[in-house]
Motif scaffolding. Structure first.
Motif, mmCIF file in Angstrom:
data_model
loop_
_atom_site.group_PDB
_atom_site.id
_atom_site.type_symbol
_atom_site.label_atom_id
_atom_site.label_comp_id
_atom_site.label_asym_id
_atom_site.label_seq_id
_atom_site.Cartn_x
_atom_site.Cartn_y
_atom_site.Cartn_z
ATOM 1 N N SER A 1 48.844 97.631 75.383
ATOM 2 C CA SER A 1 49.745 97.636 76.543
ATOM 3 C C SER A 1 50.749 96.509 76.398
ATOM 4 C CB SER A 1 48.958 97.485 77.845
ATOM 5 O OG SER A 1 48.205 96.280 77.838
ATOM 6 N N ILE A 2 51.926 96.725 76.945
ATOM 7 C CA ILE A 2 52.971 95.707 76.892
ATOM 8 C C ILE A 2 52.530 94.509 77.733
ATOM 9 C CG2 ILE A 2 55.358 95.189 77.535
ATOM 10 C CD1 ILE A 2 56.056 98.063 76.869
ATOM 11 N N ALA A 3 52.647 93.313 77.152
ATOM 12 C CA ALA A 3 52.114 92.107 77.783
ATOM 13 C C ALA A 3 53.184 91.096 78.171
ATOM 14 C CB ALA A 3 51.092 91.452 76.849
ATOM 15 N N SER A 4 54.447 91.442 78.021
ATOM 16 C CA SER A 4 55.535 90.568 78.462
ATOM 17 C C SER A 4 56.690 91.454 78.914
ATOM 18 C CB SER A 4 55.982 89.633 77.330
ATOM 19 O OG SER A 4 56.586 90.364 76.274
ATOM 20 N N GLU A 5 57.658 90.857 79.549
ATOM 21 C CA GLU A 5 58.826 91.639 79.973
ATOM 22 C C GLU A 5 59.601 92.071 78.730
ATOM 23 O OE1 GLU A 5 59.610 92.752 82.830
ATOM 24 O OE2 GLU A 5 58.212 91.645 84.109
ATOM 25 N N PRO A 6 59.660 93.386 78.443
ATOM 26 C CA PRO A 6 60.258 93.828 77.176
ATOM 27 C C PRO A 6 61.770 93.721 77.108
ATOM 28 C CG PRO A 6 59.601 95.714 78.501
ATOM 29 C CD PRO A 6 59.104 94.494 79.230
ATOM 30 N N THR A 7 62.426 93.517 78.246
ATOM 31 C CA THR A 7 63.886 93.450 78.224
ATOM 32 C C THR A 7 64.417 92.071 77.853
ATOM 33 O OG1 THR A 7 63.908 93.003 80.607
ATOM 34 C CG2 THR A 7 64.121 95.314 79.898
ATOM 35 N N VAL A 8 63.534 91.063 77.805
ATOM 36 C CA VAL A 8 63.973 89.716 77.436
ATOM 37 C C VAL A 8 63.312 89.317 76.128
ATOM 38 C CG1 VAL A 8 64.378 89.025 79.816
ATOM 39 C CG2 VAL A 8 62.134 88.653 78.809
ATOM 40 N N GLY A 9 63.861 88.353 75.448
ATOM 41 C CA GLY A 9 63.323 87.918 74.171
ATOM 42 C C GLY A 9 62.192 86.920 74.357
ATOM 43 N N PRO B 1 64.315 88.165 69.522
ATOM 44 C CA PRO B 1 64.281 89.556 70.016
ATOM 45 C C PRO B 1 62.924 90.212 69.779
ATOM 46 C CG PRO B 1 65.483 89.461 67.946
ATOM 47 C CD PRO B 1 65.177 88.033 68.319
ATOM 48 N N ARG B 2 61.965 89.885 70.603
ATOM 49 C CA ARG B 2 60.612 90.380 70.443
ATOM 50 C C ARG B 2 59.912 90.387 71.800
ATOM 51 N NH1 ARG B 2 57.986 85.124 67.221
ATOM 52 N NH2 ARG B 2 58.470 83.602 68.831
ATOM 53 N N PHE B 3 58.806 91.126 71.874
ATOM 54 C CA PHE B 3 57.988 91.118 73.082
ATOM 55 C C PHE B 3 56.523 91.115 72.663
ATOM 56 C CE2 PHE B 3 58.888 95.567 72.083
ATOM 57 C CZ PHE B 3 57.660 96.195 72.215
ATOM 58 N N LEU B 4 55.619 91.018 73.637
ATOM 59 C CA LEU B 4 54.195 90.899 73.359
ATOM 60 C C LEU B 4 53.441 92.162 73.771
ATOM 61 C CD1 LEU B 4 53.533 87.252 74.624
ATOM 62 C CD2 LEU B 4 54.030 88.015 72.280
ATOM 63 N N VAL B 5 52.353 92.420 73.048
ATOM 64 C CA VAL B 5 51.455 93.518 73.388
ATOM 65 C C VAL B 5 50.020 92.996 73.402
ATOM 66 C CG1 VAL B 5 52.903 95.400 72.532
ATOM 67 C CG2 VAL B 5 51.318 94.251 70.960
ATOM 68 N N ASP B 6 49.209 93.598 74.244
ATOM 69 C CA ASP B 6 47.784 93.280 74.308
ATOM 70 C C ASP B 6 47.046 94.389 73.572
ATOM 71 O OD1 ASP B 6 45.196 92.629 74.894
ATOM 72 O OD2 ASP B 6 45.442 92.609 77.073
ATOM 73 N N ALA B 7 46.527 94.094 72.377
ATOM 74 C CA ALA B 7 45.890 95.133 71.553
ATOM 75 C C ALA B 7 44.920 94.487 70.579
ATOM 76 C CB ALA B 7 46.939 95.939 70.793
ATOM 77 N N ILE C 1 52.645 90.162 68.513
ATOM 78 C CA ILE C 1 54.107 90.052 68.545
ATOM 79 C C ILE C 1 54.735 91.337 68.020
ATOM 80 C CG2 ILE C 1 56.101 88.790 67.623
ATOM 81 C CD1 ILE C 1 54.206 86.369 67.325
ATOM 82 N N VAL C 2 55.747 91.822 68.727
ATOM 83 C CA VAL C 2 56.505 93.002 68.306
ATOM 84 C C VAL C 2 57.979 92.632 68.241
ATOM 85 C CG1 VAL C 2 57.119 95.401 68.792
ATOM 86 C CG2 VAL C 2 54.840 94.540 69.426
ATOM 87 N N TRP C 3 58.556 92.748 67.055
ATOM 88 C CA TRP C 3 60.003 92.552 66.915
ATOM 89 C C TRP C 3 60.704 93.836 67.316
ATOM 90 C CZ3 TRP C 3 62.227 87.917 65.845
ATOM 91 C CH2 TRP C 3 61.374 86.910 65.396
ATOM 92 N N LYS C 4 61.705 93.712 68.162
ATOM 93 C CA LYS C 4 62.377 94.885 68.719
ATOM 94 C C LYS C 4 63.095 95.687 67.629
ATOM 95 C CE LYS C 4 63.094 92.702 73.217
ATOM 96 N NZ LYS C 4 64.089 92.338 74.256
ATOM 97 N N PRO D 1 63.257 105.130 76.592
ATOM 98 C CA PRO D 1 62.249 104.991 77.647
ATOM 99 C C PRO D 1 62.340 103.613 78.305
ATOM 100 C CG PRO D 1 61.268 105.984 75.699
ATOM 101 C CD PRO D 1 62.644 105.536 75.303
ATOM 102 N N GLU D 2 62.259 103.601 79.623
ATOM 103 C CA GLU D 2 62.304 102.350 80.378
ATOM 104 C C GLU D 2 60.881 101.835 80.517
ATOM 105 O OE1 GLU D 2 65.203 101.602 83.773
ATOM 106 O OE2 GLU D 2 63.302 101.890 84.832
ATOM 107 N N LEU D 3 60.583 100.726 79.866
ATOM 108 C CA LEU D 3 59.209 100.229 79.787
ATOM 109 C C LEU D 3 59.034 98.938 80.571
ATOM 110 C CD1 LEU D 3 58.641 100.890 75.990
ATOM 111 C CD2 LEU D 3 57.891 102.302 77.908
ATOM 112 N N SER D 4 57.815 98.713 81.019
ATOM 113 C CA SER D 4 57.476 97.541 81.813
ATOM 114 C C SER D 4 56.128 97.000 81.358
ATOM 115 C CB SER D 4 57.400 97.900 83.303
ATOM 116 O OG SER D 4 58.629 98.417 83.778
ATOM 117 N N PRO D 5 55.795 95.749 81.735
ATOM 118 C CA PRO D 5 54.470 95.224 81.429
ATOM 119 C C PRO D 5 53.366 96.165 81.925
ATOM 120 C CG PRO D 5 55.879 93.464 82.201
ATOM 121 C CD PRO D 5 56.653 94.731 82.389
#
Length: 296
Positions: free
Chosen positions: A180-188, A193-199, A260-263, A150-154
């Motif tokens: 919800s995704i809180a950072s650009e998930p395609t970059v670290g 290798p992680r991205f942020l979520v608002d939860a 924090i979410v580790w990919k 799945p192609e995901l975005s903030p």
């Protein structure tokens, strides 16, 4: 009545961490969340429990202790799904595993970058002397390199499925938190290798799978190959939840609702390399402090 539950509700496993006292008793320290993945089918231990390193080691990536009295877990109790023919989905069987071998070396596998990556894989003991014959395993599928995802975005919606404060929703079934995704998930994020979520997450949800779960009402999603797809009831593993970001200053700690979410890709790297390492020294923790770490 036939009970039917969504797969992620029973794929997440409640973890209880114990310390072996000098008099031989097991003292419960804290709880966490984990889930099962299948490694190389040709390996001797193809099933792994995935969770955070700070859950099994009892220490964060900057060297802080998870337990308020600085106790370190020596054993883990995993609430596996019960596998007898009469068992209902959500029934559990608790199975204990050691966290260290006889020499004191941790039994879990770490990422090649070391303890700054807050994800580990603990090989599951399968059917050793009848040890796990009552357990049934429901592993998450790890997406292979090159397979469309799945192609995901903030602002896109994700689910964090775990056990806040060690609580279940029904029998052994997990509790779902939507974020919800809180950072650009395609970059670290922060160079890792992680991205942020608002939860709104709480203690006990560290180690939870972070997923995109589809239902009959979910509209078709765009995938990384440009296609639009709809697969009701399917879950896509995005990564491993690792706790919220915080700022400590002046004797107080401000904790945000940003987590924090580790990919998921780090899981493959851990299983592929099969690295077991001694526990770091205090000086090693000091020398390798990451930019941000999560709490429980």
């Amino acid at each position: 009545m036939v009970e039917k539950f969504s797969g992620p509700s029973y794929q997440s496993l409640l973890l209880r961490l114990f310390w072996l006292t000098d008099d031989g008793e097991h003292k419960e320290l804290f709880t966490g969340t984990g889930f099962i993945v299948r490694g190389d089918p040709g390996s001797k231990t193809p099933l792994y429990l995935i969770t955070n390193r700070h859950i099994l080691s009892g220490r964060t990536a900057e060297g802080g202790y998870v337990h308020k009295h600085s106790m370190i877990p020596t054993h883990i109790s995993i609430a596996h799904n019960k596998g007898s023919g009469l068992a209902r989905t959500g029934d559990l069987v608790e199975i204990s595993q050691d966290l260290y071998d006889a020499s004191g070396l941790p039994l879990w596998l770490e990422h090649p970058k070391g303890f700054v990556v807050d994800v580990v894989a603990l090989p599951i003991i399968e059917f050793e002397a009848g040890h796990n014959q009552e357990a049934t395993f429901y592993p998450y599928e790890l997406a292979r390199v090159g397979v469309p995802k799945p192609e995901l975005s903030p602002s896109d919606t994700v689910q964090i499925v775990g056990f806040p404060f060690g609580q279940t929703s029904y029998r052994s079934l997990a509790i779902w938190t939507t974020g919800s995704i809180a950072s650009e998930p395609t970059v670290g994020y922060g160079g890792y290798p992680r991205f942020l979520v608002d939860a709104r997450t709480r203690e006990g949800q560290s180690g939870s799978p972070v997923i995109v779960h589809t239902t009959a009402s979910t509209p078709p999603m765009r995938f990384t190959d440009g296609s639009m797809r709809s697969h009701p009831g399917k879950s896509y593993l995005l990564g491993v939840y690792s706790g919220r970001i915080f700022k400590a200053a002046g004797g107080r700690t401000d904790v945000s609702d940003i987590g924090i979410v580790w990919k998921a890709g780090v899981i493959w790297e851990i299983i592929k390399r099969q690295l077991r390492r001694p526990l770091p020294s205090s000086s090693e923790y000091e020398e390798a402090k990451p930019a941000l770490v999560g709490d429980l």
